[in-house]
Write a protein that holds these residues in place. Structure first.
Motif, mmCIF file in Angstrom:
data_model
loop_
_atom_site.group_PDB
_atom_site.id
_atom_site.type_symbol
_atom_site.label_atom_id
_atom_site.label_comp_id
_atom_site.label_asym_id
_atom_site.label_seq_id
_atom_site.Cartn_x
_atom_site.Cartn_y
_atom_site.Cartn_z
ATOM 1 N N MET A 113 31.165 -26.873 -26.763
ATOM 2 C CA MET A 113 30.286 -27.518 -26.763
ATOM 3 C C MET A 113 31.404 -28.949 -25.932
ATOM 4 O O MET A 113 29.917 -29.733 -25.465
ATOM 5 N N GLY A 114 31.927 -29.425 -25.519
ATOM 6 C CA GLY A 114 32.257 -29.555 -24.851
ATOM 7 C C GLY A 114 32.153 -29.337 -23.252
ATOM 8 O O GLY A 114 31.747 -30.517 -22.037
ATOM 9 N N LYS A 115 32.054 -28.610 -22.965
ATOM 10 C CA LYS A 115 32.055 -27.949 -21.619
ATOM 11 C C LYS A 115 29.955 -28.671 -21.565
ATOM 12 O O LYS A 115 29.634 -28.662 -19.931
ATOM 13 N N VAL A 116 29.128 -28.200 -22.295
ATOM 14 C CA VAL A 116 27.734 -28.581 -22.203
ATOM 15 C C VAL A 116 27.161 -29.845 -22.611
ATOM 16 O O VAL A 116 26.404 -30.196 -21.673
ATOM 17 N N GLY A 117 28.128 -30.510 -22.802
ATOM 18 C CA GLY A 117 27.825 -32.211 -23.073
ATOM 19 C C GLY A 117 28.775 -32.584 -21.252
ATOM 20 O O GLY A 117 27.656 -33.474 -21.347
ATOM 21 N N GLU A 118 29.495 -32.096 -20.814
ATOM 22 C CA GLU A 118 30.038 -32.118 -19.702
ATOM 23 C C GLU A 118 28.520 -32.423 -18.335
ATOM 24 O O GLU A 118 28.370 -32.905 -17.720
ATOM 25 N N CYS A 119 27.894 -30.970 -18.408
ATOM 26 C CA CYS A 119 26.486 -30.588 -18.092
ATOM 27 C C CYS A 119 26.224 -31.666 -17.669
ATOM 28 O O CYS A 119 25.375 -31.614 -17.175
ATOM 29 N N ARG A 120 25.422 -31.454 -19.387
ATOM 30 C CA ARG A 120 24.487 -32.865 -19.078
ATOM 31 C C ARG A 120 24.754 -34.337 -19.055
ATOM 32 O O ARG A 120 23.958 -34.339 -18.586
ATOM 33 N N LEU A 121 25.593 -34.648 -19.025
ATOM 34 C CA LEU A 121 26.365 -36.241 -17.855
ATOM 35 C C LEU A 121 26.202 -36.303 -16.688
ATOM 36 O O LEU A 121 25.290 -36.926 -16.093
ATOM 37 N N GLU A 122 26.624 -34.819 -16.380
ATOM 38 C CA GLU A 122 26.572 -34.659 -14.688
ATOM 39 C C GLU A 122 24.988 -35.172 -13.889
ATOM 40 O O GLU A 122 24.916 -35.388 -13.279
ATOM 41 N N SER A 123 24.708 -33.527 -14.969
ATOM 42 C CA SER A 123 22.552 -33.377 -14.397
ATOM 43 C C SER A 123 22.269 -34.393 -14.289
ATOM 44 O O SER A 123 21.250 -34.905 -13.969
ATOM 45 N N LEU A 124 22.388 -35.318 -16.279
ATOM 46 C CA LEU A 124 21.589 -36.555 -16.205
ATOM 47 C C LEU A 124 21.627 -38.135 -15.495
ATOM 48 O O LEU A 124 21.273 -38.791 -15.579
ATOM 49 N N GLY A 125 23.633 -37.864 -15.397
ATOM 50 C CA GLY A 125 23.288 -39.331 -15.076
ATOM 51 C C GLY A 125 24.422 -40.424 -15.892
ATOM 52 O O GLY A 125 24.810 -41.748 -15.090
ATOM 53 N N PRO A 126 24.353 -40.075 -16.983
ATOM 54 C CA PRO A 126 24.876 -41.159 -17.278
ATOM 55 C C PRO A 126 26.517 -41.129 -17.608
ATOM 56 O O PRO A 126 27.216 -40.223 -17.165
#
Length: 160
Positions: free
Chosen positions: A1-14
């Protein structure tokens, strides 16, 4: 789940989970939109309700361009003062006088002393649904979907 969260952060920009949650909290995804006409109408209706111009009948929907400009300028939030200034700059305030609001009531319980939130509703602006309720619950055999049409018709008639 941590890696999924990191991917979301990277792709969305926050830059943090808090910024991601703030961004996601402002999103509303609705399945089944067939065209842009309905969302344009809904935006225009909400803008007119607060004294801004509605523009769903325009060939180019002005609020689409405004949304693009906000994205370009990376503006994701407004406070009341900044939003008012922006609306004034864009000349979005409706020149018409706003019709005073009137109270509307949906009664779901037998008559007794009128609750404070229903005192402003005249009889013609009150819809009684008492026959479909038993206390706080629907009568057996009555579904919430059965109430939709009469309530929608009643509210539409009050807007006319």
């Amino acid at each position: 789940m941590g890696k999924v969260g990191e991917c979301r952060l990277e792709s969305l920009g926050p830059s943090s989970d808090d910024e991601l949650y703030a961004l996601l909290d402002s999103l509303h995804i609705i399945d089944g939109r067939s065209s842009l006409e309905k969302p344009h109408h809904e935006v225009s209706l909400r803008f007119r309700l607060v004294g801004l111009i509605g523009a769903e009948s325009e060939t180019a929907f002005i609020y689409d361009e405004a949304a693009k400009q906000l994205l370009i300028k990376e503006v994701i939030r407004f406070d009341r003062t900044r939003f008012r200034q922006w609306c004034e700059t864009e000349r979005w305030f409706s020149p018409k006088t706003v019709i005073p609001r009137r109270g509307v009531a949906l009664a779901t319980f037998s008559p007794r002393p009128t609750p404070a939130h229903m005192r402003d509703a005249d009889d013609e602006n009150a819809l009684s649904l008492v026959d479909r309720f038993e206390g706080r619950h629907l009568h057996e055999g009555v579904a919430w979907t059965d109430l939709k049409a009469p309530v929608v018709d009643f509210l539409k008639a009050r807007l006319a």
